[in-house]
Design an enzyme around this catalytic site. Structure first.
Site, mmCIF file in Angstrom:
data_model
loop_
_atom_site.group_PDB
_atom_site.id
_atom_site.type_symbol
_atom_site.label_atom_id
_atom_site.label_comp_id
_atom_site.label_asym_id
_atom_site.label_seq_id
_atom_site.Cartn_x
_atom_site.Cartn_y
_atom_site.Cartn_z
ATOM 1 N N GLU A 125 -29.454 5.909 -13.676
ATOM 2 C CA GLU A 125 -30.730 5.387 -14.215
ATOM 3 C C GLU A 125 -30.691 3.859 -14.327
ATOM 4 O OE1 GLU A 125 -32.466 7.641 -17.426
ATOM 5 O OE2 GLU A 125 -31.698 9.528 -16.621
HETATM 6 C C1 LIG Z 1 -23.579 11.838 -11.280
HETATM 7 C C2 LIG Z 1 -24.672 11.029 -10.701
HETATM 8 C C3 LIG Z 1 -25.982 11.485 -10.789
HETATM 9 C C4 LIG Z 1 -27.017 10.748 -10.221
HETATM 10 N N1 LIG Z 1 -28.297 11.244 -10.264
HETATM 11 C C5 LIG Z 1 -29.275 10.622 -9.547
HETATM 12 C C6 LIG Z 1 -30.574 11.205 -9.413
HETATM 13 O O1 LIG Z 1 -30.866 12.259 -9.975
HETATM 14 N N2 LIG Z 1 -31.490 10.574 -8.631
HETATM 15 C C7 LIG Z 1 -31.221 9.406 -7.981
HETATM 16 O O2 LIG Z 1 -32.089 8.898 -7.291
HETATM 17 N N3 LIG Z 1 -29.989 8.811 -8.108
HETATM 18 C C8 LIG Z 1 -29.022 9.392 -8.859
HETATM 19 N N4 LIG Z 1 -27.778 8.825 -8.966
HETATM 20 C C9 LIG Z 1 -27.528 7.552 -8.312
HETATM 21 C C10 LIG Z 1 -27.380 6.414 -9.302
HETATM 22 O O3 LIG Z 1 -28.627 6.097 -9.853
HETATM 23 C C11 LIG Z 1 -26.719 5.244 -8.554
HETATM 24 O O4 LIG Z 1 -25.360 5.584 -8.453
HETATM 25 C C12 LIG Z 1 -26.895 3.912 -9.243
HETATM 26 O O5 LIG Z 1 -28.227 3.501 -9.151
HETATM 27 C C13 LIG Z 1 -26.014 2.826 -8.648
HETATM 28 O O6 LIG Z 1 -26.051 2.801 -7.274
HETATM 29 P P1 LIG Z 1 -24.674 2.826 -6.452
HETATM 30 O O7 LIG Z 1 -23.811 3.869 -7.032
HETATM 31 O O8 LIG Z 1 -25.015 2.914 -5.008
HETATM 32 O O9 LIG Z 1 -23.993 1.446 -6.784
HETATM 33 P P2 LIG Z 1 -24.255 0.027 -6.076
HETATM 34 O O10 LIG Z 1 -25.691 -0.302 -6.146
HETATM 35 O O11 LIG Z 1 -23.585 -0.012 -4.754
HETATM 36 O O12 LIG Z 1 -23.498 -0.931 -7.078
HETATM 37 C C14 LIG Z 1 -22.081 -1.096 -7.062
HETATM 38 C C15 LIG Z 1 -21.712 -2.093 -8.178
HETATM 39 O O13 LIG Z 1 -22.336 -3.353 -7.914
HETATM 40 C C16 LIG Z 1 -23.162 -3.730 -9.013
HETATM 41 N N5 LIG Z 1 -24.343 -4.408 -8.477
HETATM 42 C C17 LIG Z 1 -25.257 -3.951 -7.589
HETATM 43 N N6 LIG Z 1 -26.191 -4.866 -7.366
HETATM 44 C C18 LIG Z 1 -25.879 -5.940 -8.121
HETATM 45 C C19 LIG Z 1 -26.465 -7.235 -8.321
HETATM 46 N N7 LIG Z 1 -27.606 -7.578 -7.740
HETATM 47 N N8 LIG Z 1 -25.850 -8.084 -9.157
HETATM 48 C C20 LIG Z 1 -24.703 -7.737 -9.810
HETATM 49 N N9 LIG Z 1 -24.111 -6.547 -9.653
HETATM 50 C C21 LIG Z 1 -24.689 -5.658 -8.822
HETATM 51 C C22 LIG Z 1 -23.499 -2.434 -9.721
HETATM 52 O O14 LIG Z 1 -23.826 -2.640 -11.074
HETATM 53 C C23 LIG Z 1 -22.202 -1.666 -9.549
HETATM 54 O O15 LIG Z 1 -21.269 -2.041 -10.528
HETATM 55 C C24 LIG Z 1 -26.729 9.534 -9.561
HETATM 56 C C25 LIG Z 1 -25.423 9.063 -9.507
HETATM 57 C C26 LIG Z 1 -24.396 9.794 -10.052
HETATM 58 C C27 LIG Z 1 -23.007 9.262 -9.939
#
Ligand SMILES: Cc1cc2nc3c(=O)[nH]c(=O)nc-3n(C[C@H](O)[C@H](O)[C@H](O)COP(=O)(O)OP(=O)(O)OC[C@H]3O[C@@H](n4cnc5c(N)ncnc54)[C@H](O)[C@@H]3O)c2cc1C
Length: 580
Positions: free
Chosen positions: A390
């Site tokens: 979220e």
């Molecule tokens: C168990 C689980 C359930 C989930 N359920 C859903 C769901 O129901 N629906 C759905 O759509 N998604 C869902 N997600 C996805 C979740 O919302 C994403 O994992 C989350 O938005 C982060 O994206 P990412 O994991 O690709 O990380 P990334 O975006 O790749 O980020 C990696 C790291 O970089 C940091 N980062 C990224 N951009 C920046 C920036 N501009 N500046 C500084 N730091 C940055 C992040 O904070 C993080 O620490 C789920 C994920 C999990 C693990």
């Protein structure tokens, strides 16, 4: 009254203004809602109270059994926010959050399953659905005949949600949907998907939202993901292969999908907040029982200062989180137009307070805490996700800080164009400036600093209020200074933004604690509210310390050195020093 609803407490605070009518008095549920919630709480105890062993087993197996899901449906847990005429409980944000709190006391996987359905899965329908769409799906969603999921994330689009690649191409009779979604909560058990897809190749982020159902040809679901925590909740990929989505399933306006996604997440935040509070209350119960029972050095470990310190902080964190989440829920229920910064703050604070509590609870149980036989290690694993989904807490911190600066920046433009010659003739000059600009100009000229103050709180909590007021005027100056220093480049100055966000988080939470204690003090008197007063005093002191450090860090820091050290590591992709 209608004017007040256009006010954002935090956006105003960044301009030095304390809008106390937004946060005072502390919101309470009406008697009918309390009555219903007491019923829900008692029945939930009957439904979930004796299942600790099963929850442990299902965590290991990584799945909630079908019969158990049927029981949740029978109970009505999927209808919490659906209007009563459609078979739901019709809960507003505050009652919904409280109900999820009760579920989360027992099991995080259950809370996430129920929460993903109501907080995000079907919330688009609740907020943006047409009457026809609602009447098509509400009844089935309320009974759990249809479970809902929210499909935004993709393999290459996590935090950068605007970069999704799933496409929806207009056809004569609807939309052709193609793409793959990743880590979708409830993916394996859902029939109703709120799906975000690109609807134009022009520009970034031209996205639309669609209602997709599992029975549409071309929808397929991947296997269960094997996760660290909330293991029994369903997380899967969801695939769309030439799915023909009828025109009548477009949710909200075409190309407005990004805003719709953000509004859904914003509106659903008190679900995650409520879940965090439930888990924290459970942790406090476990830790206090454990510390009272466990004896070392001839006495219960609860008598040792270092254990008291941990439990005391857990209680403060829980009280502050509940104050904040309750306030945000009330902003939603009272119809405030923009509480996105406050909601983001509540998510960051709640998820981090829970994480601290889970970690400390495990530490209090120590060796036992590390053993799978006890619940602590699972609670630590389960809590961790809240800082990630979220919206990650990093991205939300940037949102919090940049939203404030965006507002102030707009006012600064006005200031710079009208400031010429102002200080030669202040009276004349001030006449042409906006209220904000007047304050800025006064600050810049060192003239008669006007402070935002609380005027309606009980005098017995004056000291924490003064801490808040002083930090507020410093905040207004800091936002201004950061903007003047970095201008538009602030987008790339994440160290500065984080400090500002941390100050804003601390101040909003403190405002909520002040409000909660003020209301309790008036209702219960100083004797009965003595412990709450103590919580406020300690929390305000902690905020003061952190905020001072953050203000200091704006000008005095080693940010560039830290960046250089990180860049060195990124270049080498390893730790570069060895002792042998
Ligand atoms: C168990 C689980 C359930 C989930 N359920 C859903 C769901 O129901 N629906 C759905 O759509 N998604 C869902 N997600 C996805 C979740 O919302 C994403 O994992 C989350 O938005 C982060 O994206 P990412 O994991 O690709 O990380 P990334 O975006 O790749 O980020 C990696 C790291 O970089 C940091 N980062 C990224 N951009 C920046 C920036 N501009 N500046 C500084 N730091 C940055 C992040 O904070 C993080 O620490 C789920 C994920 C999990 C693990």
């Amino acid at each position: 009254m209608s004017d007040l609803k256009a006010v954002s407490f935090m956006r105003s605070l960044c301009m030095g203004q304390i809008e106390e009518d937004v946060v005072l008095p502390f919101p309470t549920l009406d008697e009918d809602e309390r009555e219903t919630l007491r019923g829900v709480r008692d029945s939930l105890e009957g439904l979930l109270g004796d299942r600790a062993e099963q929850f442990r087993k299902w965590d290991r197996e990584g799945e909630l059994p079908g019969e158990y899901l049927e029981e949740l449906k029978q109970f009505g847990l999927f209808g919490l926010v659906i209007p009563e005429q459609h078979g739901g409980l019709g809960f507003g944000s505050a009652a919904y959050s409280r109900a999820l709190q009760e579920v989360a006391r027992y099991d995080a996987s259950t809370a996430v399953t129920v929460g993903a359905h109501s907080s995000i899965g079907m919330r688009g329908l609740l907020l943006f659905g047409t009457d026809e769409q609602r009447s098509r799906y509400y009844d089935k969603l309320a009974t759990g005949e249809m479970i809902a999921a929210f499909c935004l994330t993709e393999p290459e689009a996590g935090s950068d949600a605007a970069s999704i690649k799933t496409t929806a191409v207009r056809q004569a009779d609807g939309w052709l949907l193609n793409g793959n979604k990743l880590w979708i909560t409830n993916g394996g058990i859902a029939d109703f998907f709120t799906v975000f897809a690109k609807t134009s190749n022009e520009g970034r982020g031209k996205i639309s939202a669609f209602i997709v159902t599992k029975d549409m040809p071309g929808v397929s679901i991947g296997p269960h993901e094997d996760k660290m925590g909330i293991r029994a909740s369903s997380t899967t990929t969801v695939h769309f292969d030439n799915v023909l989505v009828p025109e009548s399933n477009l949710l909200g306006e075409e190309h407005k999908g990004f805003k719709i996604a953000m509004k859904i997440l914003n509106s659903g935040r008190t679900g995650l907040g409520g879940g965090s509070i439930g888990a924290m209350k459970h942790l406090i119960e476990l830790s206090t029982q454990q510390a009272n029972q466990r004896k070392q050095f001839g006495k219960p470990i609860s008598e040792f200062g270092l254990i008291k310190q941990k439990v005391g902080q857990m209680v403060i964190d829980c009280y502050a989180t509940e104050a904040t989440v309750t306030m945000v829920a009330s902003l939603n229920d009272r119809g405030f137009e923009d509480y996105s910064v406050e909601a983001a703050i509540s998510k960051v604070f709640a998820s981090e307070a829970l994480w601290r509590s889970a970690d400390e609870a495990l530490q209090i149980a120590a060796g036992n805490g590390y053993m799978c036989e006890y619940p602590y290690e699972r609670l630590v694993r389960d809590s961790r996700i809240n800082r990630i989904f979220e919206g990650t807490n990093e991205v939300l911190r940037l949102f919090i800080a940049l939203s404030a600066m965006d507002d102030v920046g707009a006012q600064l433009k006005e200031l710079s164009s009208t400031l010429t010659g102002v200080f030669n003739d202040p009276i004349k000059g001030f006449g042409v400036l906006s209220e904000y600009a007047i304050k800025r100009a006064r600050l810049a000229a060192g003239i008669n600093l006007e402070r935002g103050v609380f005027t309606k709180v009980d005098q017995r909590i004056k000291r924490p209020c003064v801490i808040f007021e002083e930090a507020t005027s410093e905040l207004a100056i800091a936002v201004d200074r950061i903007l003047r220093k970095h201008g538009k480049d602030i987008i790339g100055k994440q160290f500065a933004s984080k400090r500002l966000a941390d100050i804003m988080i601390d101040l909003f939470v403190l405002a909520c604690v002040i409000s909660r204690v003020d209301t309790s003090l008036r209702a219960n008197g100083p004797e009965q509210a003595a412990d709450e007063l103590r919580i406020l005093e300690v929390f305000a002191h902690q905020v003061q310390r952190r905020v001072r450090e953050n203000f200091h860090g704006i000008d005095e820091n080693r940010d560039e050195d830290i960046k250089a050290i990180a860049d060195h590591a990124f270049e080498a992709e390893k730790f570069s020093w060895d002792t042998i």
